[in-house]
Design a protein around this motif. Structure first.
Motif, PDB file in Angstrom:
ATOM      1  N   GLU A 208       0.841  -1.187   0.000  1.00  0.00           N
ATOM      2  CA  GLU A 208       0.000   0.000   0.000  1.00  0.00           C
ATOM      3  C   GLU A 208       0.879   1.241   0.000  1.00  0.00           C
ATOM      4  O   GLU A 208       1.732   1.418   0.882  1.00  0.00           O
TER       5      GLU A 208
ATOM      6  N   ASP B  62       1.456   4.839   0.810  1.00  0.00           N
ATOM      7  CA  ASP B  62       0.847   5.712   1.821  1.00  0.00           C
ATOM      8  C   ASP B  62       0.777   7.143   1.289  1.00  0.00           C
ATOM      9  O   ASP B  62       1.493   8.043   1.754  1.00  0.00           O
TER      10      ASP B  62
ATOM     11  N   SER C 235      -2.063   7.668   5.952  1.00  0.00           N
ATOM     12  CA  SER C 235      -2.796   6.845   6.921  1.00  0.00           C
ATOM     13  C   SER C 235      -1.844   5.971   7.737  1.00  0.00           C
ATOM     14  O   SER C 235      -1.940   5.907   8.968  1.00  0.00           O
TER      15      SER C 235
ATOM     16  N   ASP D 250      -9.004   8.032   5.514  1.00  0.00           N
ATOM     17  CA  ASP D 250      -9.978   7.089   4.962  1.00  0.00           C
ATOM     18  C   ASP D 250     -10.976   7.769   4.038  1.00  0.00           C
ATOM     19  O   ASP D 250     -11.718   7.092   3.312  1.00  0.00           O
TER      20      ASP D 250
ATOM     21  N   ARG E 237      -7.261   4.915  -1.681  1.00  0.00           N
ATOM     22  CA  ARG E 237      -6.085   4.137  -1.275  1.00  0.00           C
ATOM     23  C   ARG E 237      -5.418   3.576  -2.527  1.00  0.00           C
ATOM     24  O   ARG E 237      -6.092   3.027  -3.405  1.00  0.00           O
TER      25      ARG E 237
ATOM     26  N   SER F 258      -2.398   1.033  -3.973  1.00  0.00           N
ATOM     27  CA  SER F 258      -1.506  -0.086  -3.629  1.00  0.00           C
ATOM     28  C   SER F 258      -0.966  -0.701  -4.904  1.00  0.00           C
ATOM     29  O   SER F 258      -1.525  -0.520  -5.996  1.00  0.00           O
TER      30      SER F 258
END
Length: 493
Positions: free
Chosen positions: A143, A145, A149, A315, A319, A321
């Motif tokens: 993931e 960042d 987060s 959130d 996201r 990844s």
């Protein structure tokens, strides 16, 4: 084996390329950046604290009582107390959670394999026959960042770990204070019991004197009854004093992590003198921020709550990844490790929930409320520390005046008792004056010991309020980090 090495090198290059492409996208963590609070502190205490400057630097304040047994009891309690051990387990838990948060910054790699045997129905496919499938693979997920987060989670976990370490230091302060307080109470009960016995022996002599005078016709039954009543009253105080001493011993045994009867033989002796209260410490109110672990813990909890707001805010954003899959697949186990069995895939993944009924926004608002509660808790902790210290100083100063006046009362009572006995034997004063003098002497001596006990206990409360004692070295088995007591780097309030 050579093909596996080639796959790993290719996978590493692909991951490096993906991170390089996504790195410019990364930005500063969302959410509020933590700013250590700067509470307003008074420039000096409201009560006088005039004393020698060397007392300020004394972390092991109980050594100022100059009682080797007390020093030894605190040392043994630090090594064996169950509350200290419980606090140590909380530190190990917080340290593990910190490592868990840090692990989110690196890719995760899973290895897997499968074997599958199948056979199609002949009514579906012509020439159906059993088939085997062998597969071995590596799954990689990383993931990126982008919105911070994971970084905020790491900040929160680090702050929680530091707060947990401060909580253990608070336990150390309370433990040292409780051991010292119970020890002082034990010595006070023993000294009061000694005074009661000494006065009882003197009153026995008075009863004997009155009885002899009665048999000689120089007294009456009333005087005998009055003298025996005073003796009985003095003796009636002894069982309660003995019970108090035993209970203090049992409490000390509990603090040392031992069974109740363990310390009885060691602490029964009454030959030791009553510990003299140490001098009043001299320190500035602002030093509470540095010395009191509960304030330091509250500040770290505020930092953790602030970072949690950032986690909840992140959130709200997508996201990113990077995932990869590489492995070997073959219908024959013999051909599984050949180059023709290789397969792989790699690509970025974006996940952005567009509608959740306001759930994520509610989490942000709840996190902000928790941060505000932590801030208010910090302010309350500082005010409580100031109030406890001022109260302890006021109680100490007033009690010292009481103790000094009681010392004068004891001296005058002893002189009055000697004079009354001499006048009574010469027939120049009634027995009532003798009994009143003996009563006043016993009460003043007993009250002075109780005042000395309160004086010492108030001093213990003062050192506890100032945050002294947490610097005591823990044994290896109780150390916060398995022997590594190095604190986490952080901003001090």
């Amino acid at each position: 084996m050579h093909c596996f090495v080639s796959f790993r090198l290719r996978l590493g290059l692909l991951l490096a390329l993906g991170s390089a492409l996504l790195a410019p996208v990364a930005c500063a963590p969302v959410g509020p950046d933590y700013q250590p609070p700067q509470p307003s502190m008074p420039s000096q205490w409201g009560e006088d604290t005039a004393t020698d400057r060397h007392v300020e630097a004394c972390a092991n304040w109980w050594s100022l009582f100059h009682d080797p047994l007390l020093d030894d009891l605190i040392r043994r309690a630090t090594a064996a107390n169950l509350d200290i051990k419980i606090a140590g387990t909380r530190i190990r838990e917080a340290r593990a959670l910190y490592r868990q948060a840090v692990s989110g910054q690196v890719p995760s790699v899973d290895a897997g394999g499968l074997y599958n045997a199948s056979n199609q129905s002949k009514n579906v496919a012509d020439g159906a026959h059993p088939q085997d499938l062998f597969q071995a693979q590596f799954d990689v997920n990383w993931e990126i960042d982008v919105f911070g987060s994971i970084r905020r989670q790491t900040e929160a976990a680090e702050a929680n770990l530091a707060a947990t370490m401060e909580d253990q230091r608070s336990v150390l302060i309370s433990l040292a204070a409780e051991v010292a307080r119970n020890y002082i109470e034990l010595r006070a009960y023993q000294q009061r019991l000694t005074i009661a016995r000494e006065n009882s022996r003197n009153q026995e002599q008075t009863v004997e004197l009155v009885c002899n005078r009665f048999h000689l016709g120089l007294g009456n039954d009333l005087e005998v009854a009055q003298a025996e009543t005073l003796l009985a009253q003095t003796r009636a105080d002894m069982p309660a004093l003995e019970s108090g001493a035993v209970q203090a011993m049992y409490q000390l045994a509990l603090l040392l992590g031992q069974q109740p009867q363990t310390l009885k033989a060691e602490l029964t002796s009454t030959d030791l003198p009553f510990p003299e209260p140490p001098p009043v410490p001299l320190s500035l109110p602002s030093e509470l921020l540095r010395q009191r672990p509960d304030i330091r813990s509250a500040e770290r909890q505020l930092a953790a709550a602030t970072a949690t707001v950032g986690v909840a805010t992140a959130d709200l954003f997508p996201r990113f990844s990077l995932s990869a899959l590489v492995g070997l697949q073959s219908a024959s186990l013999h051909d599984l490790v050949t180059s023709s069995s290789r397969f792989w895939s790699i690509g970025p993944v974006v996940n952005w929930p567009l509608f959740d009924g306001g759930r994520r926004q509610a989490v942000v608002e709840a996190s902000e409320a928790q941060r505000q509660r932590a801030e208010l808790t910090y302010e309350k902790t500082v005010l409580t520390a100031l109030a406890e210290t001022e109260s302890a100083l006021a109680a100490q100063n007033r009690e010292r005046e009481t103790y000094e006046r009681l010392a004068t009362a004891v001296d005058t009572s002893q002189r009055a008792t000697r004079i009354a006995h001499g006048l009574y034997q010469a027939g120049l004063t009634p027995l009532l004056n003798v009994l009143q003098s003996e009563t006043a002497l016993y009460q003043s001596q007993d009250t002075q010991v109780q005042s000395g006990q309160r004086l010492a206990v108030n001093m213990i409360a003062l050192y506890k309020a100032l945050g002294g004692g947490w610097q005591l070295q823990l044994p290896d088995k109780a150390a916060p980090s398995g022997g590594d007591a190095k604190p986490l780097a952080r901003n001090s309030p």
